[in-house]
Design an enzyme around this catalytic site. Sequence first.
Site, PDB file in Angstrom:
ATOM      1  N   SER A 112     -10.254  -6.694 -19.781  1.00  0.00           N
ATOM      2  CA  SER A 112     -10.643  -7.967 -20.398  1.00  0.00           C
ATOM      3  C   SER A 112     -11.193  -8.335 -18.494  1.00  0.00           C
ATOM      4  CB  SER A 112     -10.137  -9.372 -20.629  1.00  0.00           C
ATOM      5  OG  SER A 112      -9.509  -8.980 -21.659  1.00  0.00           O
ATOM      6  N   ALA A 114     -10.904  -5.968 -15.754  1.00  0.00           N
ATOM      7  CA  ALA A 114     -12.626  -4.470 -15.517  1.00  0.00           C
ATOM      8  C   ALA A 114     -14.025  -4.814 -15.714  1.00  0.00           C
ATOM      9  CB  ALA A 114     -11.439  -3.648 -15.263  1.00  0.00           C
ATOM     10  N   ASP A 128       8.173   3.967  -7.985  1.00  0.00           N
ATOM     11  CA  ASP A 128       8.773   5.462  -8.448  1.00  0.00           C
ATOM     12  C   ASP A 128      10.399   5.131  -8.654  1.00  0.00           C
ATOM     13  OD1 ASP A 128       7.134   7.148  -6.778  1.00  0.00           O
ATOM     14  OD2 ASP A 128       7.730   5.640  -4.626  1.00  0.00           O
ATOM     15  N   VAL A 136       2.930  -5.205  -5.772  1.00  0.00           N
ATOM     16  CA  VAL A 136       1.908  -5.836  -4.883  1.00  0.00           C
ATOM     17  C   VAL A 136       0.629  -5.224  -5.665  1.00  0.00           C
ATOM     18  CG1 VAL A 136       0.414  -5.150  -2.812  1.00  0.00           C
ATOM     19  CG2 VAL A 136       2.731  -5.638  -2.850  1.00  0.00           C
ATOM     20  N   GLU A 138      -3.606  -4.286  -5.250  1.00  0.00           N
ATOM     21  CA  GLU A 138      -4.724  -4.286  -4.708  1.00  0.00           C
ATOM     22  C   GLU A 138      -5.862  -5.162  -5.274  1.00  0.00           C
ATOM     23  OE1 GLU A 138      -3.338  -1.033  -5.164  1.00  0.00           O
ATOM     24  OE2 GLU A 138      -1.844  -0.784  -4.250  1.00  0.00           O
ATOM     25  N   LYS A 178       9.447   2.542   2.997  1.00  0.00           N
ATOM     26  CA  LYS A 178       8.391   0.865   3.553  1.00  0.00           C
ATOM     27  C   LYS A 178       8.033  -0.030   2.749  1.00  0.00           C
ATOM     28  CE  LYS A 178       5.372   3.628   4.249  1.00  0.00           C
ATOM     29  NZ  LYS A 178       3.546   4.251   4.408  1.00  0.00           N
TER      30      LYS A 178
END
EC number: 3.5.4.13
Length: 193
Positions: A112, A114, A128, A136, A138, A178
């Site tokens: 919906s 997208a 992982d 996070v 993006e 990281k």
Amino acid sequence: MRLCDRDIEAWLDNGKLGIDPRPPVERINGATVDVRLGNQFRTFRGHTAAFIDLSGPKAEVSAALDRVMSDEIVLPEGDAFFLHPGELALAVTLESVTLPDDLVGWLDGRSSLARLGLMVHVTAHRIDPGWQGRIVLEFYNSGKLPLALRPGMLIGALSFEPLSGPAARPYNSRQDAKYKGQQGAVASRIDKD
């Protein structure tokens, strides 16, 4: 083979998989768990660097990243974050996720969203084995209109896939991890590669 809804609930019940706060059964569907948008964001400052040489000296990459990334933006309850067409921003899920060493997770955006041009992850959708922290997001707005994103809204879905055995180097045990334990919209740490 990905976990079905019954298996996801069983992994949550026995503590092998952790999602905090635990989602209600209505948000565990078929083979996914719905996740919500948190209230922490980062944006890119406009034109503060001509470019970032991703393979340049680490100190230069680090300095360029510091110039282009905003400080973390924490939205008060009820406020919206506006993502304009062509903009990229980082955000986090409301939920914190803990994966065992023998399970990999996948984040997918909602269809919906997208269909309105919102990409929830640009490329990094794998979680992982051994991961612990918030995920996070993006965001990229490829649509024609600004999108108002509000903390707490459904933003994506997680699915989980058992591995053939425990990972020898799970994320939480790696010295070079990281983003270990991240809880906010952590900026790129490509300079740590």
